[in-house]
Write a protein that holds these residues in place. Structure first.
Motif, PDB file in Angstrom:
ATOM      1  N   VAL A  34       0.847  -1.198   0.000  1.00  0.00           N
ATOM      2  CA  VAL A  34       0.000   0.000   0.000  1.00  0.00           C
ATOM      3  C   VAL A  34       0.883   1.249   0.000  1.00  0.00           C
ATOM      4  O   VAL A  34       0.653   2.184  -0.770  1.00  0.00           O
ATOM      5  CB  VAL A  34      -0.958   0.007   1.217  1.00  0.00           C
ATOM      6  CG1 VAL A  34      -1.615   1.364   1.388  1.00  0.00           C
ATOM      7  CG2 VAL A  34      -2.007  -1.076   1.063  1.00  0.00           C
ATOM      8  N   GLN A  35       1.910   1.261   0.830  1.00  0.00           N
ATOM      9  CA  GLN A  35       2.811   2.407   0.888  1.00  0.00           C
ATOM     10  C   GLN A  35       3.565   2.585  -0.425  1.00  0.00           C
ATOM     11  O   GLN A  35       3.714   3.704  -0.918  1.00  0.00           O
ATOM     12  CB  GLN A  35       3.808   2.241   2.033  1.00  0.00           C
ATOM     13  CG  GLN A  35       3.171   2.327   3.389  1.00  0.00           C
ATOM     14  CD  GLN A  35       4.168   2.067   4.512  1.00  0.00           C
ATOM     15  OE1 GLN A  35       5.331   1.760   4.265  1.00  0.00           O
ATOM     16  NE2 GLN A  35       3.715   2.187   5.740  1.00  0.00           N
ATOM     17  N   GLU A  37       2.621   1.518  -3.427  1.00  0.00           N
ATOM     18  CA  GLU A  37       1.665   1.942  -4.457  1.00  0.00           C
ATOM     19  C   GLU A  37       1.395   3.445  -4.365  1.00  0.00           C
ATOM     20  O   GLU A  37       1.408   4.150  -5.377  1.00  0.00           O
ATOM     21  CB  GLU A  37       0.369   1.155  -4.311  1.00  0.00           C
ATOM     22  CG  GLU A  37      -0.684   1.520  -5.326  1.00  0.00           C
ATOM     23  CD  GLU A  37      -1.978   0.751  -5.141  1.00  0.00           C
ATOM     24  OE1 GLU A  37      -2.856   0.885  -6.007  1.00  0.00           O
ATOM     25  OE2 GLU A  37      -2.130   0.029  -4.134  1.00  0.00           O
ATOM     26  N   GLU A  38       1.170   3.943  -3.159  1.00  0.00           N
ATOM     27  CA  GLU A  38       0.919   5.372  -2.977  1.00  0.00           C
ATOM     28  C   GLU A  38       2.126   6.210  -3.409  1.00  0.00           C
ATOM     29  O   GLU A  38       1.966   7.251  -4.050  1.00  0.00           O
ATOM     30  CB  GLU A  38       0.557   5.662  -1.524  1.00  0.00           C
ATOM     31  CG  GLU A  38      -0.803   5.112  -1.132  1.00  0.00           C
ATOM     32  CD  GLU A  38      -1.078   5.211   0.361  1.00  0.00           C
ATOM     33  OE1 GLU A  38      -0.143   5.553   1.135  1.00  0.00           O
ATOM     34  OE2 GLU A  38      -2.212   4.921   0.759  1.00  0.00           O
ATOM     35  N   GLN A  41       2.322   6.248  -7.200  1.00  0.00           N
ATOM     36  CA  GLN A  41       1.281   7.098  -7.787  1.00  0.00           C
ATOM     37  C   GLN A  41       1.662   8.567  -7.683  1.00  0.00           C
ATOM     38  O   GLN A  41       1.370   9.341  -8.588  1.00  0.00           O
ATOM     39  CB  GLN A  41      -0.060   6.837  -7.098  1.00  0.00           C
ATOM     40  CG  GLN A  41      -0.670   5.516  -7.495  1.00  0.00           C
ATOM     41  CD  GLN A  41      -1.929   5.192  -6.706  1.00  0.00           C
ATOM     42  OE1 GLN A  41      -2.142   5.690  -5.606  1.00  0.00           O
ATOM     43  NE2 GLN A  41      -2.759   4.329  -7.272  1.00  0.00           N
ATOM     44  N   ARG A  42       2.307   8.948  -6.582  1.00  0.00           N
ATOM     45  CA  ARG A  42       2.763  10.341  -6.451  1.00  0.00           C
ATOM     46  C   ARG A  42       3.911  10.622  -7.421  1.00  0.00           C
ATOM     47  O   ARG A  42       3.940  11.665  -8.071  1.00  0.00           O
ATOM     48  CB  ARG A  42       3.229  10.624  -5.016  1.00  0.00           C
ATOM     49  CG  ARG A  42       2.112  10.800  -4.025  1.00  0.00           C
ATOM     50  CD  ARG A  42       2.636  11.315  -2.693  1.00  0.00           C
ATOM     51  NE  ARG A  42       3.673  10.477  -2.105  1.00  0.00           N
ATOM     52  CZ  ARG A  42       3.454   9.450  -1.294  1.00  0.00           C
ATOM     53  NH1 ARG A  42       2.207   9.113  -0.975  1.00  0.00           N
ATOM     54  NH2 ARG A  42       4.455   8.756  -0.794  1.00  0.00           N
ATOM     55  N   SER A  51      -2.035  -2.865  -8.389  1.00  0.00           N
ATOM     56  CA  SER A  51      -1.683  -3.700  -7.241  1.00  0.00           C
ATOM     57  C   SER A  51      -2.566  -4.940  -7.312  1.00  0.00           C
ATOM     58  O   SER A  51      -3.796  -4.836  -7.302  1.00  0.00           O
ATOM     59  CB  SER A  51      -1.932  -2.948  -5.940  1.00  0.00           C
ATOM     60  OG  SER A  51      -1.594  -3.763  -4.840  1.00  0.00           O
TER      61      SER A  51
END
Length: 64
Positions: A34-35, A37-38, A41-42, A51
């Motif tokens: 999750v971290q 992926e975020e 994306q940034r 994911s």
């Protein structure tokens, strides 16, 4: 993120795509994925980031 009872998911495969070509491919535990992926994306706001769950039996196999 979907998980079934038959194949528990402990890891996720996160990929960053440039068109049809993955330019980054990372497998991690659910929290780390999750971290990651975020962060991707940034960093790559104009690219597609996916994911996907990885079944536990695939993660446990040597050589993968």
């Amino acid at each position: 993120m979907t998980e079934t009872l038959e194949t528990p998911t402990t890891h996720f495969r996160v990929r960053v795509w440039f068109g049809a070509h993955p330019i980054a491919d990372h497998t991690a535990t659910a929290d780390q994925a999750v971290q990651y992926e975020e962060a991707m994306q940034r960093r790559f706001a104009s690219l597609r980031v996916t994911s996907e769950p990885v079944p536990a039996d695939v993660v446990a196999r040597p050589g993968r």
